[in-house]
Write a protein that holds these residues in place. Sequence first.
Motif: not given
Length: 211
Positions: A109-118, A120-122, A157-160
């Motif tokens: 779902t679209r909501g699953d994509l929101e976890s991608a932000v976490a 960033r930097g890792a 938030p990052l290259p993908w």
Amino acid sequence: MTVTAKICGLSTADTLDAALRHGASHVGFVFFPPSPRHLSPAAAAGLSARVSGATIVGVFVDPDEASVRDAVAAAGLGAIQLHRTAPDKVARLRQVAGVEAWAAVAVRTRGDLESAVAYRGAADRLLYDAKTPDGAALPGGMGLRFDWALLDGFDHPLPWALSGGLDAGNVAAAARRTGASLVDVSSGVENAPGVKDAGKIAAFLKAVEKA
């Protein structure tokens, strides 16, 4: 836009050679015993000696540090791809490995994509893959696809890279639809789980070249 490709789950010399001969930018070795594509560090080391001109990516599922360290040393990994691994652990394993870390994001779902932000930097790169059914032993490589429209307008938030249900027949459309510059395939170039087909690898990479 140039599109490049990773052929994942390679386990034999002839299919690895096919991936390299037809222009794969990345080749993936799986280090996860439940997978039919699993390699031991020793087997991966033998295959890695054949690799030139492509980045070797080690694929892991929430691994411990020792497993990552051993695989990097044995197979000369240029990147680690981490599934079901929390952002803080991705960051730690990135330091342990001393190479790029890719964080897999399971998407339904679209909501699953929101976890991608976490991540960033890792992590250095995200891999969007189709979410497997609840309770599935494998996090990917099952030929499942998610709705590419979910990526519309998403602020990455990052290259993908794009994964999940890709094959020679749909990869060009997938790249055009999503804007992916790196695509990843495993089951889409197989005759059976874990059994890669050199002809399907060649066809997939030819389709990528035309994308």
